[in-house]
Design a protein around this motif. Structure first.
Motif, short mmCIF file in Angstrom:
data_model
loop_
_atom_site.label_atom_id
_atom_site.label_comp_id
_atom_site.label_asym_id
_atom_site.label_seq_id
_atom_site.Cartn_x
_atom_site.Cartn_y
_atom_site.Cartn_z
N TYR A 100 0.97 -1.40 -0.10
CA TYR A 100 -0.11 -0.05 -0.02
C TYR A 100 0.88 1.28 -0.17
O TYR A 100 1.57 1.59 -0.85
CB TYR A 100 -1.03 -0.11 1.21
CG TYR A 100 -1.97 -1.14 1.15
CD1 TYR A 100 -1.69 -2.40 1.64
CD2 TYR A 100 -3.11 -1.09 0.23
CE1 TYR A 100 -2.58 -3.60 1.65
CE2 TYR A 100 -3.90 -2.20 -0.08
CZ TYR A 100 -3.86 -3.10 0.61
OH TYR A 100 -4.40 -4.34 0.48
N ARG A 101 1.04 2.07 1.14
CA ARG A 101 1.76 3.41 0.90
C ARG A 101 3.20 3.34 1.57
O ARG A 101 3.72 4.13 1.37
CB ARG A 101 0.84 4.45 1.74
CG ARG A 101 -0.32 4.86 1.02
CD ARG A 101 -1.04 5.81 1.83
NE ARG A 101 -2.22 6.50 1.31
CZ ARG A 101 -2.84 7.55 1.90
NH1 ARG A 101 -2.65 8.16 2.77
NH2 ARG A 101 -4.12 7.67 1.15
N ASP A 102 3.12 2.04 2.18
CA ASP A 102 4.43 1.78 2.53
C ASP A 102 5.64 1.37 1.45
O ASP A 102 5.43 0.30 0.61
CB ASP A 102 4.43 0.70 3.70
CG ASP A 102 3.75 1.17 4.84
OD1 ASP A 102 3.03 0.44 5.50
OD2 ASP A 102 3.65 2.46 5.12
#
Length: 115
Positions: A100-102
């Motif tokens: 995801y955003r990591d």
């Protein structure tokens, strides 16, 4: 703590092959995508190849037909098979993984192709 560990770099003559591996540790999930970037001296880091969890791949134009990316989701490991290597493939190759955003990066492994 998530860590990515690359291996497989080295010195090879033009026309030769190398296989890079990147193993992830400290995770219990599968990354949405994994990939390889490279950075040549004096240049910006650039995408070499990427692969999504479902197996969809993408390649930079200069490596199409020569490099193949693959992954083992069960082991959270990504590979880069590099054939017909050219001197311009020389650089520090970084493993990249996204959940995801990591975003996660390895420390890099050096690939040097001599002419």
């Amino acid at each position: 703590q998530v860590q990515l560990a690359e291996s497989g770099g080295g010195l090879v003559q033009a026309g030769g092959s190398l296989r890079l591996s990147c193993a992830a540790s400290g995770i219990i999930f599968s990354f949405n995508s994994m990939g390889w970037y490279r950075q040549a001296p004096g240049k910006q880091r650039e995408l070499v190849a990427g692969i999504r969890i479902g197996g969809t791949t993408n390649y930079a134009d200069p490596v199409k037909g020569r490099f193949t990316i693959s992954r083992d989701n069960a082991k959270n490991t990504v590979y880069l098979q590099m054939n017909s290597l050219k001197p311009e493939d020389t650089g520090l190759y970084y493993c990249n993984a996204m959940y995801y955003r990591d975003v996660y990066w390895g420390q890099g492994t050096q690939v040097t192709v001599s002419s």
